[in-house]
Design a protein around this motif. Structure first.
Motif, PDB file in Angstrom:
ATOM      1  N   PRO A 160       0.927  -1.068  -0.145  1.00  0.00           N
ATOM      2  CA  PRO A 160       0.026   0.056  -0.083  1.00  0.00           C
ATOM      3  C   PRO A 160       0.702   1.340  -0.064  1.00  0.00           C
ATOM      4  CG  PRO A 160       0.049  -0.927   2.127  1.00  0.00           C
ATOM      5  CD  PRO A 160       0.633  -1.992   1.198  1.00  0.00           C
ATOM      6  N   VAL A 161       0.450   2.143  -0.847  1.00  0.00           N
ATOM      7  CA  VAL A 161       1.063   3.666  -0.897  1.00  0.00           C
ATOM      8  C   VAL A 161      -0.080   4.635  -0.736  1.00  0.00           C
ATOM      9  CG1 VAL A 161       2.459   5.124  -2.035  1.00  0.00           C
ATOM     10  CG2 VAL A 161       3.024   2.523  -1.939  1.00  0.00           C
ATOM     11  N   GLY A 162      -0.088   5.445   0.180  1.00  0.00           N
ATOM     12  CA  GLY A 162      -0.707   6.582   0.318  1.00  0.00           C
ATOM     13  C   GLY A 162      -0.337   7.898   0.591  1.00  0.00           C
ATOM     14  N   THR A 163      -1.167   8.770   1.218  1.00  0.00           N
ATOM     15  CA  THR A 163      -0.584  10.206   1.770  1.00  0.00           C
ATOM     16  C   THR A 163      -0.664  10.094   3.239  1.00  0.00           C
ATOM     17  OG1 THR A 163      -2.877  10.964   1.481  1.00  0.00           O
ATOM     18  CG2 THR A 163      -1.443  11.116  -0.483  1.00  0.00           C
ATOM     19  N   GLY A 164      -1.060   9.078   3.926  1.00  0.00           N
ATOM     20  CA  GLY A 164      -1.320   9.221   5.226  1.00  0.00           C
ATOM     21  C   GLY A 164      -0.207   9.408   6.312  1.00  0.00           C
ATOM     22  N   PRO A 165      -0.643   9.267   7.526  1.00  0.00           N
ATOM     23  CA  PRO A 165       0.326   9.635   8.758  1.00  0.00           C
ATOM     24  C   PRO A 165       1.513   8.533   8.822  1.00  0.00           C
ATOM     25  CG  PRO A 165      -1.697   9.143   9.674  1.00  0.00           C
ATOM     26  CD  PRO A 165      -2.208   9.091   8.181  1.00  0.00           C
ATOM     27  N   LYS A 183       7.076  11.427   8.170  1.00  0.00           N
ATOM     28  CA  LYS A 183       7.906  12.671   8.759  1.00  0.00           C
ATOM     29  C   LYS A 183       7.202  13.820   8.047  1.00  0.00           C
ATOM     30  CE  LYS A 183      11.502  10.171  10.575  1.00  0.00           C
ATOM     31  NZ  LYS A 183      13.318   9.877  10.574  1.00  0.00           N
ATOM     32  N   ASP A 184       6.863  13.649   6.764  1.00  0.00           N
ATOM     33  CA  ASP A 184       6.345  14.854   5.914  1.00  0.00           C
ATOM     34  C   ASP A 184       4.635  14.992   5.828  1.00  0.00           C
ATOM     35  OD1 ASP A 184       9.133  15.604   5.634  1.00  0.00           O
ATOM     36  OD2 ASP A 184       8.957  13.938   3.914  1.00  0.00           O
ATOM     37  N   TYR A 185       4.263  14.323   6.818  1.00  0.00           N
ATOM     38  CA  TYR A 185       2.619  14.123   6.639  1.00  0.00           C
ATOM     39  C   TYR A 185       2.147  15.712   6.957  1.00  0.00           C
ATOM     40  CZ  TYR A 185      -2.200  12.864   7.702  1.00  0.00           C
ATOM     41  OH  TYR A 185      -3.430  12.709   7.628  1.00  0.00           O
ATOM     42  N   TRP A 186       1.508  15.865   5.715  1.00  0.00           N
ATOM     43  CA  TRP A 186       0.596  17.231   5.671  1.00  0.00           C
ATOM     44  C   TRP A 186       0.097  17.655   6.952  1.00  0.00           C
ATOM     45  CZ3 TRP A 186      -4.551  17.916   6.641  1.00  0.00           C
ATOM     46  CH2 TRP A 186      -5.380  16.899   6.352  1.00  0.00           C
ATOM     47  N   ALA A 187      -0.665  17.126   7.632  1.00  0.00           N
ATOM     48  CA  ALA A 187      -1.246  17.317   9.143  1.00  0.00           C
ATOM     49  C   ALA A 187      -0.310  17.508  10.405  1.00  0.00           C
ATOM     50  CB  ALA A 187      -2.646  16.605   9.287  1.00  0.00           C
ATOM     51  N   GLY A 188       0.874  17.224  10.079  1.00  0.00           N
ATOM     52  CA  GLY A 188       1.813  17.123  11.151  1.00  0.00           C
ATOM     53  C   GLY A 188       2.293  15.646  11.415  1.00  0.00           C
ATOM     54  N   ARG A 189       3.784  15.640  12.061  1.00  0.00           N
ATOM     55  CA  ARG A 189       4.332  14.560  12.054  1.00  0.00           C
ATOM     56  C   ARG A 189       3.652  13.594  13.162  1.00  0.00           C
ATOM     57  NH1 ARG A 189       7.860  11.487  14.863  1.00  0.00           N
ATOM     58  NH2 ARG A 189       9.596  10.546  13.941  1.00  0.00           N
ATOM     59  N   PRO A 190       3.361  12.146  12.782  1.00  0.00           N
ATOM     60  CA  PRO A 190       2.817  11.493  13.956  1.00  0.00           C
ATOM     61  C   PRO A 190       3.685  11.547  15.143  1.00  0.00           C
ATOM     62  CG  PRO A 190       2.655  10.370  11.996  1.00  0.00           C
ATOM     63  CD  PRO A 190       3.543  11.621  11.777  1.00  0.00           C
ATOM     64  N   CYS A 191       2.969  11.354  16.553  1.00  0.00           N
ATOM     65  CA  CYS A 191       3.675  11.452  17.837  1.00  0.00           C
ATOM     66  C   CYS A 191       4.538  10.076  17.988  1.00  0.00           C
ATOM     67  CB  CYS A 191       2.466  11.691  18.642  1.00  0.00           C
ATOM     68  SG  CYS A 191       1.247  10.494  19.019  1.00  0.00           S
TER      69      CYS A 191
END
Length: 411
Positions: A160-165, A183-191
């Motif tokens: 799978p390849v998406g845009t998710g976190p 690390k480049d997630y548009w909504a902010g890097r996951p914690c």
């Protein structure tokens, strides 16, 4: 972080997923145009930053966020949205390799999708459709990389390849799936840096792993263990209103369940209140509608079948079975939100049915096989359920009862 659920994923392709175990995986990899707000089914912007609808309700135009890339480095744009739609709904599409069970529901009344410009996509509907926007937040509308779909073809379900976190790392089938933070997630890097989703079938074993610290989060706890968790200072028990319903499916295509009286006899023979008390810790409630009371439009005035063994026997006799019937009761060997303790509940149902002369042999299969066989209507009776996707009654009434879905091969 390690999250444990009752079953490994069946697929990692959001367009093919029909089970919650797979969705728990795909929802971390793929984004949708809009998404649900926390703890509600109201929507907010996601890959689309805004949208408008024409006065006649037939044209929905989405403005997409700029600068977003798929995990493989290729750009997310309007052409990618159109590609994902075409792949699901067009049987002639070269990448339409699978059943895409949700597409008919998710894109109901959608006539076409147009890429107006790189950051504008337009959905053209053939008729107004009230749930359209909330459907665009469903997992099955997750936007996948067209480049990856072309590259992997029918094997995209395990690449799978998406845009998710989270980005996919590896899948050890029937054991675990590993993801790393985008690390480049548009909504902010996951914690968290790393997410591992493990399949551990037994609820008690999952809890033991939690207590040992090898698992940090799990779902589907045995109700008798609630107090055990509450008394452990290192654990927290989260609960909330259910968005699901469990039911007993009877195959009306074959005798004896093609006779309404036999089906009614089954309903009278099941003591739902006793099942709730024994296996759900008293926190569930007997179902009398095909959707839960948390869904708007729930009709509480519906009169439920009572528990009446004598009435069940009478109906069987009227249907030509004065000595009862022999049949099979299929049960899924994985816990679900609507089925906390599958085997024990199946055994209790077997015992209750036997009191009315319905002698049911218990049968089970591996989860993926169970889903396939019930879709193909091979079951006489089967324990199944439905977890709401979007908070709309259409998601229960249409999916479970409409003639479009009352056919062999559908979920």
């Amino acid at each position: 972080m390690v999250f444990a659920q009752a079953q490994d994923a069946v697929t990692l392709d959001p367009h093919l997923a029909t089970d919650g175990f797979s969705v728990n995986n795909t929802s971390n990899v793929f984004d949708t145009l809009v998404r649900y707000k926390v703890d509600t089914t109201a929507v907010e912007p996601s890959l689309a930053e805004s949208w408008t609808v024409s006065p006649d309700g037939l044209v929905w135009t989405f403005k997409l966020r700029s600068g977003i890339k798929f995990h493989d480095g290729t750009p997310f744009n309007a052409e990618a949205v159109k590609f994902n739609y075409d792949r699901q709904v067009d049987p002639k599409n070269p990448y339409h390799t699978g059943s895409f069970d949700y597409a008919e529901f998710t894109f109901q009344n959608v006539k076409s999708v147009e890429a107006v410009d790189p950051l504008t996509v337009r959905f053209i509907l053939s008729a107004r459709f009230a749930p359209f926007l909330i459907n665009m937040a469903m997992f099955s509308t997750g936007i996948a990389s067209p480049t990856a779909i072309r590259k992997y073809g029918p094997d995209f379900f395990k690449n799978p390849v998406g845009t998710g976190p989270f980005k996919f790392v590896e899948w050890v089938e029937k054991d675990h799936v590993t993801y790393e933070a985008n690390k480049d997630y548009w909504a902010g890097r996951p914690c968290i840096d790393r997410l591992i989703i493990r399949g551990i079938p037994d609820n008690t074993v999952r809890l033991l792993e939690m207590e040992r610290g090898s698992v940090q989060m799990m779902d589907q706890v045995n109700p008798p263990d609630y107090d055990r968790i509450r008394s452990n200072k290192d654990l927290v028990l989260y609960t909330g209103p259910g968005l699901n319903v469990g039911y007993l499916a009877m195959n009306t295509q074959n005798p004896p369940f093609n006779d309404r009286r036999v089906r009614q006899a089954v309903s009278y023979a099941v003591n739902k209140a006793a099942l709730v008390q024994a296996f759900y810790g008293g926190i569930a409630q007997p179902a009398k509608n095909p959707m839960p009371p948390t869904i708007w439009g729930y009709n509480d005035s519906v009169q439920d079948y009572g528990y009446d063994v004598s009435k069940a026997k009478q109906l069987l006799a009227e249907a030509g079975f004065p000595n009862g019937i022999d049949t099979e009761l299929w049960w899924p060997n994985r816990a679900r939100p609507y089925l906390t303790q599958p085997q024990k509940i199946a055994e209790a149902l077997q015992q209750q049915l036997s009191q009315a002369g319905i002698r049911a042999k218990l049968v089970t299969f591996e989860w993926g096989t169970y889903l396939k066989k019930t879709r193909e209507a091979e079951h006489p009776m089967a324990i199944l359920g439905w977890i709401g996707d979007n908070g709309d009654p259409d998601n229960f009434l249409y999916v479970l009862l409409d003639k479009d879905n009352a056919k062999i091969g559908t979920s």
